[in-house]
Write a protein that holds these residues in place. Structure first.
Motif, short mmCIF file in Angstrom:
data_model
loop_
_atom_site.label_atom_id
_atom_site.label_comp_id
_atom_site.label_asym_id
_atom_site.label_seq_id
_atom_site.Cartn_x
_atom_site.Cartn_y
_atom_site.Cartn_z
N PRO A 150 93.82 52.11 64.10
CA PRO A 150 92.64 52.93 64.43
C PRO A 150 93.01 54.22 65.15
N LEU A 151 92.35 55.30 64.77
CA LEU A 151 92.54 56.58 65.44
C LEU A 151 91.80 56.56 66.78
N VAL A 152 92.38 57.25 67.75
CA VAL A 152 91.80 57.32 69.10
C VAL A 152 91.40 58.77 69.38
N VAL A 153 90.18 58.96 69.86
CA VAL A 153 89.73 60.29 70.26
C VAL A 153 90.37 60.64 71.60
N GLY A 154 91.01 61.80 71.65
CA GLY A 154 91.66 62.21 72.88
C GLY A 154 92.53 63.43 72.69
N ALA A 155 93.31 63.76 73.71
CA ALA A 155 94.12 64.99 73.70
C ALA A 155 95.61 64.71 73.70
N SER A 156 96.01 63.46 73.53
CA SER A 156 97.43 63.11 73.51
C SER A 156 97.98 63.20 72.09
N PRO A 157 99.31 63.30 71.93
CA PRO A 157 99.89 63.39 70.58
C PRO A 157 99.40 62.27 69.66
N GLY A 158 99.00 62.68 68.44
CA GLY A 158 98.53 61.73 67.46
C GLY A 158 97.07 61.34 67.59
N VAL A 160 92.84 62.34 68.10
CA VAL A 160 92.01 63.19 67.25
C VAL A 160 90.74 63.64 67.97
N ALA A 161 90.12 64.68 67.38
CA ALA A 161 88.76 65.10 67.70
C ALA A 161 87.94 64.97 66.43
N VAL A 162 86.71 64.48 66.54
CA VAL A 162 85.84 64.28 65.39
C VAL A 162 84.65 65.23 65.50
N ASP A 163 84.43 66.04 64.47
CA ASP A 163 83.28 66.95 64.42
C ASP A 163 82.32 66.43 63.34
N ARG A 168 84.98 67.12 59.88
CA ARG A 168 86.40 67.36 60.11
C ARG A 168 86.95 66.43 61.19
N ILE A 169 88.12 65.90 60.94
CA ILE A 169 88.89 65.18 61.95
C ILE A 169 90.16 65.97 62.19
N THR A 170 90.34 66.42 63.44
CA THR A 170 91.47 67.29 63.78
C THR A 170 92.44 66.54 64.68
N PHE A 171 93.69 66.51 64.25
CA PHE A 171 94.72 65.78 64.97
C PHE A 171 95.37 66.65 66.05
N VAL A 172 95.75 66.00 67.15
CA VAL A 172 96.70 66.60 68.07
C VAL A 172 98.08 66.36 67.46
N ALA A 173 98.94 67.37 67.51
CA ALA A 173 100.26 67.28 66.87
C ALA A 173 101.05 66.09 67.41
N LEU A 252 104.47 69.04 64.10
CA LEU A 252 104.36 67.98 63.10
C LEU A 252 102.98 67.34 63.18
N TYR A 253 102.32 67.29 62.03
CA TYR A 253 101.03 66.61 61.89
C TYR A 253 101.17 65.54 60.80
N PRO A 254 100.14 64.76 60.50
CA PRO A 254 100.27 63.72 59.48
C PRO A 254 100.88 64.24 58.18
N GLN A 255 101.79 63.43 57.62
CA GLN A 255 102.56 63.81 56.45
C GLN A 255 102.04 63.07 55.20
N ALA A 256 102.64 63.42 54.07
CA ALA A 256 102.16 62.88 52.78
C ALA A 256 102.29 61.37 52.71
N ASP A 257 103.24 60.79 53.43
CA ASP A 257 103.41 59.34 53.37
C ASP A 257 102.52 58.60 54.35
N ASP A 258 101.72 59.31 55.13
CA ASP A 258 100.72 58.67 55.99
C ASP A 258 99.51 58.29 55.15
N VAL A 259 98.93 57.14 55.44
CA VAL A 259 97.70 56.69 54.77
C VAL A 259 96.55 56.93 55.75
N LEU A 260 95.67 57.87 55.39
CA LEU A 260 94.60 58.31 56.28
C LEU A 260 93.25 57.92 55.69
N ALA A 261 92.52 57.06 56.39
CA ALA A 261 91.29 56.51 55.85
C ALA A 261 90.21 56.48 56.93
#
Length: 306
Positions: A150-158, A160-163, A168-173, A252-261
Motif C-alpha cells: 500500500p502507498l502511504v500519503v506523506g513527504a518521505s521518499p517513496g 505520495v500525494a493524492v489529488d 493524479r498521484i505524485t510520488f516523492v522521489a 529516481l521515481y517508480p520505474q517500468a518494472d514497478d507494478v502500480l495499481a
C-alpha cells in the motif's frame, strides 16, 4: 467555463433514474471499389445521460434546480456519479505516467521515472484493453499500491500525494541527488554529487532545475540510463550543440518494472446540456410530487496537462 469540484449532481436522482449512452466519432468513407476507409477522430469515449425522468418529491427536485442555477445552466461543470460505472476494482485500476502535456507515456501500470501518475481504469474484452483516464476521484476511496505494498500519503521518499480533483498521484522521489556536472553530446553525461541508490542501466533518471539554453531538453523529463560510472550517468538524450549548466537535481521515481495499481470510486465531469428545465407538479398527500422533463447531461473532456 469554470469547473466546480465541490458540486455533485444529487445522487438520489442519478441512482433512481439515469439513462446514458457512450459516444465516439469515426469518419467513414467508401472507395469506388466499395471498400470502407475508417478514421478514428475521437480516441476517447464521451458519455451523455438523461436524468430525472421519474416523478420525484419536490424537495429532491429542488436540489436539481439549485444546482442548475449555481452552475448557470450549460456554463459550468460539476461532478456526477454514474451508477452504472463508478468503481475501480482490483485488477482494473492502474497508474500511468504523464508528460507535461498530460499524455500517457510508458506502459500503463508501470512507472516511467516521473513523479506524477494518472489514475486510469482498464476496460478489457478478450486480450485487448482500453484505458480511460479518471480525473475526478472520490475523496477517501483511493487505495494505491506499488508492487503490492500500500502507498502511504506523506513527504518521505517513496510516499505520495493524492489529488482527487485531477486524478493524479505524485510520488516523492526514492532518491534525489544534486547535479554537479553536465557534458552535452549525442548522449548526455550527468554527474551527481553522490550515486543514486538502486539505479541500474535501463532505469530512467528525472532531471529538474538545470540551467542554460539546452535545459528545455532535459528538465521535467525522465531519461534512460545507458551507462553508469560511479555517480556519472550517461543518458539517452541528444543535447549536442547546446549549453547546459550544472544545477538542480537528478532523481529516481517508480520505474517500468514497478507494478502500480489502485482501487477507488470516481465521478465524471459533466455539464447540463440544456438552458431550460421543465416539469409539472401535483399534490401527493402531504408532499408535492414533481414530474420532471428531460434533463440532459454531457461529459466534459478536461485538459489534463501537468
Amino acid at each position: 467555463m469554470a469547473f466546480y469540484d465541490d458540486l455533485v449532481f444529487p445522487e438520489s436522482i442519478s441512482v433512481a433514474r439515469l439513462g446514458g449512452s457512450l459516444r465516439r466519432l469515426t469518419e467513414l468513407g467508401v472507395t469506388q471499389a466499395g471498400f470502407e476507409q475508417r478514421a478514428i477522430v475521437w480516441e476517447d469515449t464521451l458519455r451523455q445521460w438523461e436524468a430525472g425522468l421519474v416523478p420525484r418529491l419536490a424537495s429532491e427536485w429542488e436540489q436539481v434546480c439549485g444546482l442548475f442555477e449555481v452552475v448557470d445552466a450549460r456554463a459550468h461543470g460539476f461532478r456526477l456519479l454514474d451508477p452504472s460505472d463508478y468503481r475501480v476494482l482490483a485488477g482494473q485500476g492502474v497508474l500511468s505516467a504523464v508528460n507535461a502535456e498530460g499524455e500517457l507515456v510508458g506502459v500503463p501500470g508501470g512507472g516511467y521515472g516521473m513523479p506524477a501518475l494518472q489514475a486510469v481504469k482498464r476496460y478489457s474484452y478478450g486480450a485487448r484493453s482500453y484505458y480511460r483516464r479518471l480525473p475526478k476521484l472520490v475523496s477517501g476511496t483511493v487505495v494505491g499500491t506499488r508492487n503490492g505494498v500500500p502507498l502511504v500519503v506523506g513527504a518521505s521518499p517513496g510516499q505520495v500525494a493524492v489529488d482527487v480533483n485531477t486524478g493524479r498521484i505524485t510520488f516523492v522521489a526514492d532518491d534525489t541527488r544534486a547535479v554537479v556536472a553536465v557534458t552535452v553530446g549525442a548522449t548526455t553525461q550527468v554527474q551527481l554529487a553522490v550515486a543514486l541508490v538502486g539505479a541500474v542501466i535501463g532505469d530512467r533518471v528525472y532531471l529538474a532545475g538545470l540551467g542554460g539554453a539546452g535545459a528545455l531538453l532535459v528538465n521535467g523529463l525522465s531519461h534512460e540510463i545507458t551507462n553508469i560510472v560511479g555517480p556519472t550517468y550517461t543518458l539517452d538524450v541528444d543535447t549536442a550543440g547546446t549549453t547546459i549548466t550544472p544545477s538542480g537535481t537528478g532523481a529516481l521515481y517508480p520505474q517500468a518494472d514497478d507494478v502500480l495499481a489502485f482501487t477507488a470510486h470516481f465521478h465524471v465531469a459533466v455539464r447540463f446540456d440544456t438552458d431550460e428545465l421543465s416539469w409539472s407538479s401535483a399534490a401527493g398527500g402531504d408532499e408535492i410530487i414533481v414530474e420532471p422533463g428531460s434533463t440532459p447531461l454531457r461529459e466534459l473532456r478536461l485538459e489534463l496537462a501537468a
